[in-house]
Scaffold this motif. Structure first.
Motif, mmCIF file in Angstrom:
data_model
loop_
_atom_site.group_PDB
_atom_site.id
_atom_site.type_symbol
_atom_site.label_atom_id
_atom_site.label_comp_id
_atom_site.label_asym_id
_atom_site.label_seq_id
_atom_site.Cartn_x
_atom_site.Cartn_y
_atom_site.Cartn_z
ATOM 1 N N GLU A 74 0.841 -1.201 0.000
ATOM 2 C CA GLU A 74 0.000 0.000 0.000
ATOM 3 C C GLU A 74 0.880 1.257 0.000
ATOM 4 O O GLU A 74 0.643 2.210 -0.756
ATOM 5 C CB GLU A 74 -0.931 0.004 1.221
ATOM 6 C CG GLU A 74 -1.997 1.085 1.108
ATOM 7 C CD GLU A 74 -2.653 1.428 2.442
ATOM 8 O OE1 GLU A 74 -2.564 0.618 3.382
ATOM 9 O OE2 GLU A 74 -3.238 2.524 2.521
ATOM 10 N N THR A 75 1.904 1.238 0.858
ATOM 11 C CA THR A 75 2.834 2.376 0.924
ATOM 12 C C THR A 75 3.404 2.656 -0.466
ATOM 13 O O THR A 75 3.428 3.785 -0.939
ATOM 14 C CB THR A 75 4.006 2.041 1.882
ATOM 15 O OG1 THR A 75 3.458 1.737 3.150
ATOM 16 C CG2 THR A 75 4.981 3.186 2.007
ATOM 17 N N ARG A 76 3.855 1.596 -1.108
ATOM 18 C CA ARG A 76 4.482 1.748 -2.432
ATOM 19 C C ARG A 76 3.487 2.327 -3.443
ATOM 20 O O ARG A 76 3.803 3.223 -4.223
ATOM 21 C CB ARG A 76 4.973 0.358 -2.892
ATOM 22 C CG ARG A 76 5.857 0.352 -4.125
ATOM 23 C CD ARG A 76 7.269 0.788 -3.817
ATOM 24 N NE ARG A 76 7.438 2.210 -3.670
ATOM 25 C CZ ARG A 76 7.556 3.094 -4.677
ATOM 26 N NH1 ARG A 76 7.502 2.702 -5.915
ATOM 27 N NH2 ARG A 76 7.737 4.367 -4.443
ATOM 28 N N ALA A 124 13.476 8.552 -8.182
ATOM 29 C CA ALA A 124 14.896 8.521 -7.760
ATOM 30 C C ALA A 124 15.588 9.874 -7.967
ATOM 31 O O ALA A 124 16.699 9.940 -8.500
ATOM 32 C CB ALA A 124 15.630 7.408 -8.506
ATOM 33 N N ASN A 125 14.928 10.952 -7.521
ATOM 34 C CA ASN A 125 15.468 12.283 -7.802
ATOM 35 C C ASN A 125 16.839 12.519 -7.156
ATOM 36 O O ASN A 125 17.711 13.156 -7.745
ATOM 37 C CB ASN A 125 14.461 13.374 -7.413
ATOM 38 C CG ASN A 125 14.041 13.270 -5.952
ATOM 39 O OD1 ASN A 125 14.780 13.675 -5.079
ATOM 40 N ND2 ASN A 125 12.861 12.709 -5.690
ATOM 41 N N ALA A 126 17.040 12.001 -5.947
ATOM 42 C CA ALA A 126 18.340 12.215 -5.288
ATOM 43 C C ALA A 126 19.427 11.411 -6.005
ATOM 44 O O ALA A 126 20.551 11.893 -6.199
ATOM 45 C CB ALA A 126 18.265 11.821 -3.815
ATOM 46 N N LEU A 160 17.638 2.027 -4.295
ATOM 47 C CA LEU A 160 16.891 0.880 -3.769
ATOM 48 C C LEU A 160 15.469 1.290 -3.393
ATOM 49 O O LEU A 160 15.272 2.344 -2.779
ATOM 50 C CB LEU A 160 17.617 0.325 -2.545
ATOM 51 C CG LEU A 160 16.862 -0.775 -1.792
ATOM 52 C CD1 LEU A 160 17.757 -1.989 -1.565
ATOM 53 C CD2 LEU A 160 16.304 -0.273 -0.454
ATOM 54 N N GLU A 161 14.507 0.501 -3.786
ATOM 55 C CA GLU A 161 13.089 0.698 -3.419
ATOM 56 C C GLU A 161 12.420 -0.656 -3.258
ATOM 57 O O GLU A 161 12.947 -1.684 -3.713
ATOM 58 C CB GLU A 161 12.345 1.457 -4.533
ATOM 59 C CG GLU A 161 11.922 2.868 -4.220
ATOM 60 C CD GLU A 161 10.948 3.038 -3.051
ATOM 61 O OE1 GLU A 161 10.317 2.046 -2.629
ATOM 62 O OE2 GLU A 161 10.825 4.154 -2.557
ATOM 63 N N LEU A 162 11.255 -0.644 -2.642
ATOM 64 C CA LEU A 162 10.466 -1.872 -2.490
ATOM 65 C C LEU A 162 9.989 -2.350 -3.877
ATOM 66 O O LEU A 162 9.525 -1.527 -4.677
ATOM 67 C CB LEU A 162 9.231 -1.584 -1.636
ATOM 68 C CG LEU A 162 9.473 -1.207 -0.177
ATOM 69 C CD1 LEU A 162 8.189 -0.672 0.462
ATOM 70 C CD2 LEU A 162 9.988 -2.422 0.602
ATOM 71 N N GLY A 210 14.409 -4.010 -3.017
ATOM 72 C CA GLY A 210 14.760 -4.484 -1.681
ATOM 73 C C GLY A 210 14.173 -3.591 -0.621
ATOM 74 O O GLY A 210 13.551 -2.564 -0.920
ATOM 75 N N SER A 211 14.408 -3.983 0.623
ATOM 76 C CA SER A 211 13.882 -3.217 1.754
ATOM 77 C C SER A 211 15.026 -2.684 2.590
ATOM 78 O O SER A 211 16.044 -3.369 2.793
ATOM 79 C CB SER A 211 13.005 -4.109 2.629
ATOM 80 O OG SER A 211 12.712 -3.432 3.834
ATOM 81 N N VAL A 212 14.817 -1.495 3.103
ATOM 82 C CA VAL A 212 15.822 -0.895 3.990
ATOM 83 C C VAL A 212 15.942 -1.706 5.289
ATOM 84 O O VAL A 212 16.941 -1.590 6.012
ATOM 85 C CB VAL A 212 15.446 0.591 4.241
ATOM 86 C CG1 VAL A 212 14.266 0.702 5.167
ATOM 87 C CG2 VAL A 212 16.604 1.395 4.748
HETATM 88 C C1 LIG Z 1 8.578 10.085 1.457
HETATM 89 S S1 LIG Z 1 9.046 8.921 0.214
HETATM 90 C C2 LIG Z 1 10.696 9.499 -0.108
HETATM 91 C C3 LIG Z 1 11.209 9.100 -1.447
HETATM 92 C C4 LIG Z 1 12.603 9.660 -1.787
HETATM 93 N N1 LIG Z 1 13.599 9.282 -0.789
HETATM 94 C C5 LIG Z 1 12.561 11.151 -1.926
HETATM 95 O O1 LIG Z 1 13.116 11.847 -1.065
HETATM 96 O O2 LIG Z 1 11.946 11.653 -2.896
HETATM 97 C C6 LIG Z 1 9.294 7.432 1.165
HETATM 98 C C7 LIG Z 1 9.709 6.227 0.308
HETATM 99 O O3 LIG Z 1 10.087 5.157 1.181
HETATM 100 C C8 LIG Z 1 9.786 3.946 0.508
HETATM 101 N N2 LIG Z 1 9.792 2.847 1.490
HETATM 102 C C9 LIG Z 1 8.875 2.572 2.448
HETATM 103 N N3 LIG Z 1 9.240 1.466 3.144
HETATM 104 C C10 LIG Z 1 10.425 1.054 2.613
HETATM 105 C C11 LIG Z 1 11.306 -0.022 2.891
HETATM 106 N N4 LIG Z 1 11.054 -0.904 3.879
HETATM 107 N N5 LIG Z 1 12.418 -0.151 2.152
HETATM 108 C C12 LIG Z 1 12.721 0.741 1.162
HETATM 109 N N6 LIG Z 1 11.912 1.783 0.849
HETATM 110 C C13 LIG Z 1 10.780 1.933 1.560
HETATM 111 C C14 LIG Z 1 8.420 4.238 -0.084
HETATM 112 O O4 LIG Z 1 8.083 3.314 -1.096
HETATM 113 C C15 LIG Z 1 8.601 5.667 -0.571
HETATM 114 O O5 LIG Z 1 8.979 5.736 -1.915
#
Ligand SMILES: C[S@@+](CC[C@H](N)C(=O)[O-])C[C@H]1O[C@@H](n2cnc3c(N)ncnc32)[C@H](O)[C@@H]1O
Length: 304
Positions: A8-10, A60-62, A77-79, A103-105
């Motif tokens: 859902e977050t994604r 992936a702007n950064a 890296l993203e989900l 992957g996941s953080v």
């Molecule tokens: C507020 S956004 C920030 C996106 C990006 N870092 C930026 O500054 O534009 C939060 C991001 O964290 C990602 N996210 C949430 N849980 C995560 C996880 N366990 N592992 C990696 N990314 C995750 C979400 O999919 C979302 O894209």
């Protein structure tokens, strides 16, 4: 495999992040946030580094900004992997210097000490175990490398007290939810036109550039931010404190821990008038509205 919460977050973030990628003004504004001075580094410091952008978002702007600034490699890296088509649009031209990883953080698929600079902006509060995610980030940071994170601070300012309250309403009140979901520059324009027409009929003597100025305060960039604040699933209310995050860095053996802030330029909307408070988060006015504000912190992993 992602949990239902992560899916859902994604999905929620993917919608904004694709919109941001499609709009050059918004994308450029986001990419411009990465500048050496902000991190307290001399110009050119990202040149030749191996960088991780953890939770990079679909656009992936950064990552893009680090590559533009000469990083040797940037791992984004993203989900899941559904975001990669979006990120590739801008990162594709960097070839093998850019790697997209699903992957996941919370369980980073990298060896210890893989990166010179680890960047994780706005991600940890959206995970089930922010502290575990933080430890993973420290694990993959090289000795002498730097870790930078941002998390929203505690909601003890007026804005976040309101947001935390309204987030509850958003969950349970269908009408409020519908209004937020349909909030965008076009729907706001109708409301603003009605407001200004009514005002002009009553107070014609003020008809001037003020209406144009008022309209200019509310662009799409502004409403993407508002929708984000209500729609984005978080495991935690905005309740992190500066001391807590400092402790996390210290407990993981990091040194030179600094809270940093920047003057956020290039807003074309109301946030232009909030930018002084983002920069000077300790000013009483900033504390009143934003409490602990957005906690942006950097630390260094000492050489062993
Ligand atoms: C507020 S956004 C920030 C996106 C990006 N870092 C930026 O500054 O534009 C939060 C991001 O964290 C990602 N996210 C949430 N849980 C995560 C996880 N366990 N592992 C990696 N990314 C995750 C979400 O999919 C979302 O894209």
């Amino acid at each position: 495999m992602e949990s239902a919460f992560e899916l859902e977050t994604r999905a929620v973030f993917d919608r904004y992040q694709r919109q941001q990628e499609n709009d050059d003004h918004i994308f450029d504004r986001l990419a411009s946030l990465i500048e050496e001075d902000y991190f307290g580094l001399p110009a050119g410091s990202f040149r030749g580094l191996d960088i991780l952008d953890a939770g990079c978002g679909s656009n992936a702007n950064a990552s893009y900004a680090f590559l533009e600034k000469g990083a040797r490699s940037v791992t984004s890296l993203e989900l899941g992997s559904e975001w990669m088509d979006c990120a590739s649009k801008r990162l594709g031209r960097f070839g093998a210097r850019s790697a997209l990883v699903a992957g996941s953080v919370l369980d980073l698929p990298f060896d210890d000490g893989s990166f010179d600079f680890v960047h994780c902006a706005g991600v940890l509060p959206h995970t089930s175990e922010p502290r575990k995610g933080f430890e993973e980030l420290t694990r993959v940071t090289r000795p002498d490398g730097k870790l930078f994170i941002t998390v929203m601070g505690t909601g003890n300012g007026v804005v976040y007290r309101c947001i935390n309250h309204l987030r509850e309403l958003y969950k349970h009140d269908l009408q409020f939810r519908h209004s937020v979901d349909n909030l965008n520059a076009a729907s706001a324009r109708q409301a603003i036109d009605w407001l200004l027409d009514t005002k002009d009929r009553e107070e014609a003597e003020y008809l001037s550039k003020e209406n144009d100025f008022f309209r200019s305060l509310f662009d799409e960039d502004f409403f993407v931010t508002i929708r984000d604040r209500f729609q984005a699933p978080t495991y935690h209310d905005f309740d992190f404190t500066e001391i807590q995050i400092r402790d996390w860095f210290a407990e993981c053996g990091f040194a030179n821990i600094r809270r940093i802030s920047r003057y956020t330029r290039a807003f074309h909307n109301l946030r232009r008038f909030l930018a002084p408070m983002y920069r000077h988060y300790d000013h009483p006015l900033a504390r009143f509205w934003f409490g602990d504000g957005c906690i942006q912190m950097i630390g260094e992993r000492p050489r062993q």
